[in-house]
Scaffold this motif. Structure first.
Motif, PDB file in Angstrom:
ATOM      1  N   THR A   1      28.927 -23.539   7.815  1.00  0.00           N
ATOM      2  CA  THR A   1      29.193 -22.600   8.908  1.00  0.00           C
ATOM      3  C   THR A   1      28.789 -21.176   8.578  1.00  0.00           C
ATOM      4  O   THR A   1      28.716 -20.330   9.464  1.00  0.00           O
ATOM      5  CB  THR A   1      30.687 -22.628   9.275  1.00  0.00           C
ATOM      6  OG1 THR A   1      31.469 -22.364   8.102  1.00  0.00           O
ATOM      7  CG2 THR A   1      31.075 -23.991   9.845  1.00  0.00           C
ATOM      8  N   ARG A   2      28.509 -20.892   7.293  1.00  0.00           N
ATOM      9  CA  ARG A   2      28.103 -19.542   6.901  1.00  0.00           C
ATOM     10  C   ARG A   2      27.293 -19.621   5.620  1.00  0.00           C
ATOM     11  O   ARG A   2      27.498 -20.508   4.790  1.00  0.00           O
ATOM     12  CB  ARG A   2      29.340 -18.665   6.684  1.00  0.00           C
ATOM     13  CG  ARG A   2      29.008 -17.160   6.531  1.00  0.00           C
ATOM     14  CD  ARG A   2      30.273 -16.375   6.243  1.00  0.00           C
ATOM     15  NE  ARG A   2      30.780 -16.692   4.905  1.00  0.00           N
ATOM     16  CZ  ARG A   2      32.045 -16.547   4.538  1.00  0.00           C
ATOM     17  NH1 ARG A   2      32.949 -16.144   5.400  1.00  0.00           N
ATOM     18  NH2 ARG A   2      32.409 -16.844   3.291  1.00  0.00           N
ATOM     19  N   GLY A   3      26.365 -18.673   5.445  1.00  0.00           N
ATOM     20  CA  GLY A   3      25.570 -18.613   4.232  1.00  0.00           C
ATOM     21  C   GLY A   3      24.313 -19.457   4.323  1.00  0.00           C
ATOM     22  O   GLY A   3      24.082 -20.167   5.304  1.00  0.00           O
ATOM     23  N   GLN A   4      23.500 -19.362   3.282  1.00  0.00           N
ATOM     24  CA  GLN A   4      22.251 -20.109   3.270  1.00  0.00           C
ATOM     25  C   GLN A   4      21.820 -20.401   1.842  1.00  0.00           C
ATOM     26  O   GLN A   4      22.338 -19.825   0.893  1.00  0.00           O
ATOM     27  CB  GLN A   4      21.149 -19.329   3.996  1.00  0.00           C
ATOM     28  CG  GLN A   4      20.849 -17.966   3.391  1.00  0.00           C
ATOM     29  CD  GLN A   4      19.841 -17.188   4.226  1.00  0.00           C
ATOM     30  OE1 GLN A   4      19.448 -17.611   5.307  1.00  0.00           O
ATOM     31  NE2 GLN A   4      19.413 -16.052   3.715  1.00  0.00           N
ATOM     32  N   GLY A   5      20.867 -21.310   1.722  1.00  0.00           N
ATOM     33  CA  GLY A   5      20.356 -21.680   0.407  1.00  0.00           C
ATOM     34  C   GLY A   5      19.358 -22.801   0.551  1.00  0.00           C
ATOM     35  O   GLY A   5      18.830 -23.059   1.641  1.00  0.00           O
ATOM     36  N   ARG A   6      19.103 -23.498  -0.528  1.00  0.00           N
ATOM     37  CA  ARG A   6      18.197 -24.643  -0.508  1.00  0.00           C
ATOM     38  C   ARG A   6      18.950 -25.883  -0.954  1.00  0.00           C
ATOM     39  O   ARG A   6      19.808 -25.818  -1.825  1.00  0.00           O
ATOM     40  CB  ARG A   6      16.993 -24.402  -1.416  1.00  0.00           C
ATOM     41  CG  ARG A   6      16.074 -23.279  -0.950  1.00  0.00           C
ATOM     42  CD  ARG A   6      14.836 -23.196  -1.809  1.00  0.00           C
ATOM     43  NE  ARG A   6      15.167 -22.979  -3.217  1.00  0.00           N
ATOM     44  CZ  ARG A   6      14.296 -23.009  -4.209  1.00  0.00           C
ATOM     45  NH1 ARG A   6      13.024 -23.272  -3.956  1.00  0.00           N
ATOM     46  NH2 ARG A   6      14.674 -22.789  -5.461  1.00  0.00           N
ATOM     47  N   ILE A   7      18.605 -27.004  -0.354  1.00  0.00           N
ATOM     48  CA  ILE A   7      19.218 -28.278  -0.716  1.00  0.00           C
ATOM     49  C   ILE A   7      18.112 -29.288  -0.987  1.00  0.00           C
ATOM     50  O   ILE A   7      17.094 -29.313  -0.284  1.00  0.00           O
ATOM     51  CB  ILE A   7      20.172 -28.782   0.387  1.00  0.00           C
ATOM     52  CG1 ILE A   7      20.882 -30.072  -0.063  1.00  0.00           C
ATOM     53  CG2 ILE A   7      19.454 -28.991   1.717  1.00  0.00           C
ATOM     54  CD1 ILE A   7      22.064 -30.452   0.808  1.00  0.00           C
TER      55      ILE A   7
ATOM     56  N   MET B   1      21.048 -39.157  -3.989  1.00  0.00           N
ATOM     57  CA  MET B   1      20.913 -38.122  -5.010  1.00  0.00           C
ATOM     58  C   MET B   1      20.595 -36.789  -4.349  1.00  0.00           C
ATOM     59  O   MET B   1      19.689 -36.698  -3.516  1.00  0.00           O
ATOM     60  CB  MET B   1      19.825 -38.496  -6.020  1.00  0.00           C
ATOM     61  CG  MET B   1      19.847 -37.612  -7.263  1.00  0.00           C
ATOM     62  SD  MET B   1      18.973 -38.345  -8.667  1.00  0.00           S
ATOM     63  CE  MET B   1      17.315 -38.420  -8.038  1.00  0.00           C
ATOM     64  N   HIS B   2      21.345 -35.754  -4.702  1.00  0.00           N
ATOM     65  CA  HIS B   2      21.154 -34.458  -4.056  1.00  0.00           C
ATOM     66  C   HIS B   2      21.712 -33.340  -4.931  1.00  0.00           C
ATOM     67  O   HIS B   2      22.442 -33.566  -5.884  1.00  0.00           O
ATOM     68  CB  HIS B   2      21.860 -34.427  -2.700  1.00  0.00           C
ATOM     69  CG  HIS B   2      23.357 -34.479  -2.809  1.00  0.00           C
ATOM     70  ND1 HIS B   2      24.040 -35.631  -3.144  1.00  0.00           N
ATOM     71  CD2 HIS B   2      24.307 -33.520  -2.670  1.00  0.00           C
ATOM     72  CE1 HIS B   2      25.330 -35.400  -3.178  1.00  0.00           C
ATOM     73  NE2 HIS B   2      25.527 -34.114  -2.910  1.00  0.00           N
ATOM     74  N   GLY B   3      21.361 -32.117  -4.584  1.00  0.00           N
ATOM     75  CA  GLY B   3      21.897 -30.925  -5.214  1.00  0.00           C
ATOM     76  C   GLY B   3      21.558 -29.739  -4.341  1.00  0.00           C
ATOM     77  O   GLY B   3      20.536 -29.751  -3.649  1.00  0.00           O
ATOM     78  N   PHE B   4      22.415 -28.719  -4.322  1.00  0.00           N
ATOM     79  CA  PHE B   4      22.108 -27.571  -3.467  1.00  0.00           C
ATOM     80  C   PHE B   4      22.616 -26.268  -4.053  1.00  0.00           C
ATOM     81  O   PHE B   4      23.579 -26.233  -4.827  1.00  0.00           O
ATOM     82  CB  PHE B   4      22.675 -27.767  -2.049  1.00  0.00           C
ATOM     83  CG  PHE B   4      24.181 -27.883  -1.961  1.00  0.00           C
ATOM     84  CD1 PHE B   4      24.971 -26.770  -1.735  1.00  0.00           C
ATOM     85  CD2 PHE B   4      24.787 -29.116  -2.073  1.00  0.00           C
ATOM     86  CE1 PHE B   4      26.347 -26.884  -1.636  1.00  0.00           C
ATOM     87  CE2 PHE B   4      26.168 -29.244  -1.970  1.00  0.00           C
ATOM     88  CZ  PHE B   4      26.955 -28.116  -1.753  1.00  0.00           C
ATOM     89  N   GLU B   5      21.909 -25.190  -3.699  1.00  0.00           N
ATOM     90  CA  GLU B   5      22.316 -23.849  -4.094  1.00  0.00           C
ATOM     91  C   GLU B   5      23.530 -23.444  -3.264  1.00  0.00           C
ATOM     92  O   GLU B   5      23.610 -23.762  -2.079  1.00  0.00           O
ATOM     93  CB  GLU B   5      21.188 -22.847  -3.827  1.00  0.00           C
ATOM     94  CG  GLU B   5      19.912 -23.134  -4.580  1.00  0.00           C
ATOM     95  CD  GLU B   5      18.770 -22.255  -4.114  1.00  0.00           C
ATOM     96  OE1 GLU B   5      17.732 -22.249  -4.797  1.00  0.00           O
ATOM     97  OE2 GLU B   5      18.914 -21.590  -3.065  1.00  0.00           O
TER      98      GLU B   5
END
Length: 268
Positions: free
Chosen positions: A42-48, A70-74
């Motif tokens: 709902t807020r903020g941003q990054g890469r996944i 399998m995943h990971g995100f900033e």
């Protein structure tokens, strides 16, 4: 609220920010959960990165991950939202998508609709009664239907996978299945019928990381998890992750993290 990395047969919900407690590696390193999860930012941003493919996420992004994805995100301090963990083995019963889903909800009505669905499910979780358990399954079913309807509305171009992405998806699926073994990138490439160079090239194109880094990242995450969440002897952790010796495991772990396994365990 308990952590979601080892979900059981119940529904769980917690703020996304809680996932990062204990260090950035908790969210950024490649990992998977044993049950389906829904991430509602709902807020903020990054890469996944999902199954080896990296994309950006921002406010009002909904991401569904089937069990074992399998995943990971900033995740910066500005990121907020909710993670919903569905019961293990509930995919068929609830009709959840078989593949990962990333939706960017630009329409306010769709944002409100999903927020209401998530809020309704959370309210039933807080009641903790037998009837609430039935209600949770109903609300989760509505979320599943909502996801289906969003996917139907997508243009064909948005759901069409490029061949390189399909190859990376296949590679990460194999890694998730076999990362406990001593298999190398060369072994995975041979299983996929391509050269290691080609595999690394498509991984770089998809997520900016070669195949070797994806594999190392997944193994290192599991090592960190076992070191912080269990008292399993380091030599046994090394063996369980396919290392031929504890010394080799220590050198590899220190190269990836800057700390020896014993130092990391004490710090955690």
């Amino acid at each position: 609220m308990t952590d979601t990395t080892h979900p059981d047969s119940s529904f769980r919900a917690l703020p996304i920010a809680r996932l990062g407690v204990g260090g950035r590696w908790r969210t950024e390193a490649m990992r998977s959960y044993g049950a389906p999860v829904l991430l509602w930012f709902t807020r903020g941003q990054g890469r996944i990165t999902i199954n080896g493919v990296t994309s950006g996420y921002g406010p009002h992004n909904c991401i569904f991950l089937p069990a074992g994805t399998m995943h990971g995100f900033e995740m910066s301090s500005q990121v907020a939202g909710t993670i919903i963990v569905f019961p293990q083995d509930s995919e068929v019963q609830l009709g959840l998508p078989r593949d990962s889903v990333h939706l960017r909800l630009r329409d306010a009505d769709r944002q409100i609709e999903l927020s209401n669905l998530v809020d309704n499910l959370q309210r039933e979780m807080e009641k903790g009664t037998a009837r609430a358990s039935r209600a949770m399954m109903c609300h989760a079913g509505l979320i599943s239907v909502w996801l289906d309807r969003q996917l139907e509305a997508l243009d064909e171009d948005e759901v069409k996978h490029k061949s390189g992405q399909r190859l990376v998806n296949a590679f990460t699926a194999l890694v998730e299945q076999d990362f406990h073994s001593a298999k190398t990138v060369r072994d995975y490439a041979a299983e996929l019928g391509i050269t290691p160079t080609h595999l690394s090239r498509v991984c770089n194109n998809a997520c900016g990381r070669p195949a070797s880094v994806i594999l190392q990242d997944r193994v290192t995450y599991e090592a960190r998890r076992l070191l912080t969440e269990t008292r399993v002897p380091i030599k046994d952790i090394a063996a369980s992750l396919g290392f031929t010796s504890a010394a080799y495991f220590t050198r590899s772990f220190q190269k990836q993290t800057g700390q020896t396994p014993s130092a990391f365990r004490k710090r955690g």
